[in-house]
Design an enzyme around this catalytic site. Sequence first.
Site, short mmCIF file in Angstrom:
data_model
loop_
_atom_site.label_atom_id
_atom_site.label_comp_id
_atom_site.label_asym_id
_atom_site.label_seq_id
_atom_site.Cartn_x
_atom_site.Cartn_y
_atom_site.Cartn_z
N ARG A 68 0.73 -1.20 -0.01
CA ARG A 68 -0.03 0.03 0.27
C ARG A 68 0.91 1.25 0.06
O ARG A 68 0.60 2.27 -0.69
CB ARG A 68 -0.83 0.02 1.10
CG ARG A 68 -0.35 0.44 2.52
CD ARG A 68 -1.57 0.92 3.50
NE ARG A 68 -2.23 -0.01 4.04
CZ ARG A 68 -1.83 -0.65 5.07
NH1 ARG A 68 -0.99 -0.15 5.92
NH2 ARG A 68 -2.68 -1.58 5.90
N ASN B 253 -4.94 1.97 8.41
CA ASN B 253 -4.55 2.03 9.86
C ASN B 253 -4.18 0.56 10.49
O ASN B 253 -4.65 -0.20 10.87
CB ASN B 253 -5.63 2.61 10.76
CG ASN B 253 -4.96 3.09 12.31
OD1 ASN B 253 -4.22 2.47 12.68
ND2 ASN B 253 -5.85 3.90 13.00
N ASP B 254 -2.81 0.52 10.38
CA ASP B 254 -2.23 -0.78 10.82
C ASP B 254 -2.51 -1.12 12.27
O ASP B 254 -2.21 -2.43 12.61
CB ASP B 254 -0.65 -0.75 10.48
CG ASP B 254 -0.25 -1.16 9.12
OD1 ASP B 254 -1.08 -1.73 8.50
OD2 ASP B 254 0.80 -0.51 8.82
N CYS B 255 -2.94 -0.53 12.92
CA CYS B 255 -3.00 -0.51 14.39
C CYS B 255 -4.55 -0.71 14.72
O CYS B 255 -4.61 -0.73 16.03
CB CYS B 255 -2.38 0.54 15.10
SG CYS B 255 -0.74 0.50 14.77
N ASN C 169 -6.53 -3.37 14.82
CA ASN C 169 -6.62 -4.61 14.68
C ASN C 169 -7.73 -5.53 15.55
O ASN C 169 -7.57 -5.72 16.37
CB ASN C 169 -5.09 -5.09 15.24
CG ASN C 169 -4.05 -4.43 15.07
OD1 ASN C 169 -3.32 -3.79 15.91
ND2 ASN C 169 -3.60 -4.30 13.63
#
Length: 827
Positions: free
Chosen positions: A377, A499-501, A503
């Site tokens: 990405r 937003n990788d965080c 989760n």
Amino acid sequence: MPPTPDSVARPHGGPFGYFDDARREYVITRPDIPLPWINYLGCRDYFGIISHTAGGYSFYRDARLRRLTRYRYNNAPFDVGGRYIYLRDDATGEHWSPSWQPTQNELEDFTCRHGLGYTTIASRYRGVEASTRYFVPLDEDLELWQLTLTNRRDVVAELSAFSALEFCLWDAQDDATNFQRNFSIGEVELEDGVIYHKTEYRERRNHFAYFACSEEIAGFDTQRDAFFGPYRGWDRPLAVERGQSFNSVAHGWAPFGSHHVRLRLAPGESRQVVFILGYCENPNEAKFDPPDSQTINKRKAKATIAAHVRPGAADAAFAKLEAYWLERLAVCRVETPDVHTNRMVNIWNPYQCTATFNISRSASFYESGIGRGLGFRDSNQDLLGFVHLEPARARARLLDLAATQLPSGGAYHQFQPLTKRGNNDIGGGFNDDPHWLTVGVAAYLKETGDWSILDERVPYDNRPGSEEPLERHLERAFAYTLERLGPHGLPLIGRADWNDCLNLNCFSDTPGQSFQTTANKDGNVAESVFIAALFVLAGTELAEIAMRRGKAKYTELYRAEAARMAGTIRRHGWDGSWFLRAYDDSGAKVGSHECAEGKIFIEPQGFCPLAGVGLADGTARSALDAVAEYLATEHGIVLQQPAYSKYYIQLGEISSYPPGYKENAGIFCHNNPWVMIAEARLGDGDRAFEYYRRINPSAREALGEKHRCEPYVYAQMIAGRDAPTFGEAKNSWLTGTAAWNYHAITQWILGIRPDYDGLVIAPVFPRAWPGFSVERAFRGATYHIEVVRHGPGNRVSLTVDGTPVPGNVVPPAPRGGARVEVEAVVQ
Ligand code: BGC
Ligand code: NOJ
């Protein structure tokens, strides 16, 4: 265009230096600044990072797998180890580092000039001036350290100069951990004063490094401990202190590179010494010379060295590098009433976009070079700020990225640049990933008009035999989401979205477990409104593409699915005053007024309008007003509010950060431009520009004591209002912030936007500006665009080469260097 008071370029200056716009440099005027401020060397395969005190390291293509020099991160002091030169006054025995580190003597007139692809560090000590220009010549796999010494004393100066660097045993991860092996494998060769580092060359490597010097040497060292001496470090090397190298030859331990040069300088005399650090590969069958020996075949390396030590060679290489950058910067130049906009758009922002294109998120002073390769990405988004600079490399990158796509339409989250293979180390199944390929390809098509890229046959997961046209890859990316819809008809989030965080399927209760790779849930419930908006954007682009390819059925399908998803956002992604962020694994809302914390998130407020969602029914306006009310601060827009004050197992890493940092309500600069673009789409140029100004690094230069990071590049994050260090930047350089801000200011605020059918002129800029001008190369012609404000609105009337043109699109002129005069009157 008459200048407004603000348009006069003042040498603003911050607490630690100033911009020298004429030379396209940032000048740091003292060494002891809050953090190392760095620069990148190299354009293509050979790269280095260098701090303002010459700290840093070099690598060939891949910061993890082909590291040339060693660097220890998170050191004390923060930055030690690099490309050092020591000087010694042989009459008094006194020695110093002209780059301040590592000896930290009191230098006079210290300056570090970070420029485009080079860094020059200069200082004076007891009448000896030293200036070292570090750069990587174009198309060469080497770097030059061009040292100029001048004796300003009125007596002769008897000097010694020592170079110093530490070799890395190639694989940086292994180098930093596998000591039981590595202490026994280091090997070097010495010939004609050149140090050859050849660890593992005896076995499977066909590459080595060399470190050469233009002058005859008085000695050398290749074993670290010999050079430093027992229990000593960079700050007090014994060889320098005693004024004579040990001529050490490394067998195991820590291979090192140091030359010793003696110089006698008459009063007023200047001398130049050039050090060359290079990377060289030999064909496997010609590794050794003689062939049955274990001695490196040095023919190629010797020829390269000879070419670069010739008098004048370094200056000539430097002139070429300068010309290269001038040519690139000429692709888009703006003249606005705001000095910070001009400086960032004309110099530093495209420069940073080039660094993110080259390095992705792999090697900086915050990214260790071993953690991540090129992100799927990330690299696609980086193209938004790069494609106009070098369309051919953007094209190749898109094809490389597509080749790591999986047959499902999904993607590896990252790949290693050296092997171009997907790397699962930080996981897959981030359900936003595939759509960024569409965003990247669309940007390429709009810039170049090169439709042939869609017919390129590209494999999946690099598997030979699986090739399909790129266009089909994009179809699969779209289908990936349609096959993964959740209970509300919104896209399932998978591992995480942008937003990788966030989760939502992770539920980690074990210390040290990676939030990026752990999933304890089946993932069939948690949904993302952000991916829904991204899907609408991708669908809209794909419909445009299909229409232009004469594929009516696909055009309809993409349009219908995008419209359906926009409807789903309206029904299930709207919270009353702003867009919801997500639904978690229990079906509970994330980013809703009903939540105790994290009631409103920036991503959907920016991205829904950016994708065209909510523009007509008032929801976009309401969402952006909520951003202004709840998220906007003087230092930028925070990611969400209120910050999470404790760990929420169902939300993951986002709540692991203390309030105000990183994804937990930090000012995550990457997504601020989405709000700028959204405001521009709604016609509010004042707000769009105000958001732009707040995070513009040049505009923050005067806040240096608080901001702390480089004022010439964006940082990933500025601490949010919940953090004790509100306003402090962190993680400079490698961030999607670079590309998105460039895109927002040039294409949406200044509004000069490449599109399928030509150059759209749709500025949405501050009402107080009388106008601005832009020079833009586009598909082989150059457009000189004068924008003049006649009224407070955004309505554009175009004149192209003196003839009024209806609408706001300038059709592409014939290629071949045509110059097109465009006037846009805005009312
Ligand atoms: C960071 C994210 C980053 C992720 C990638 C997380 O710790 O907070 O910004 O995208 O790691 O590995
Ligand atoms: C940094 C990562 O490189 C990027 O991919 C991600 O979107 C942001 N962090 C937000 O988490």
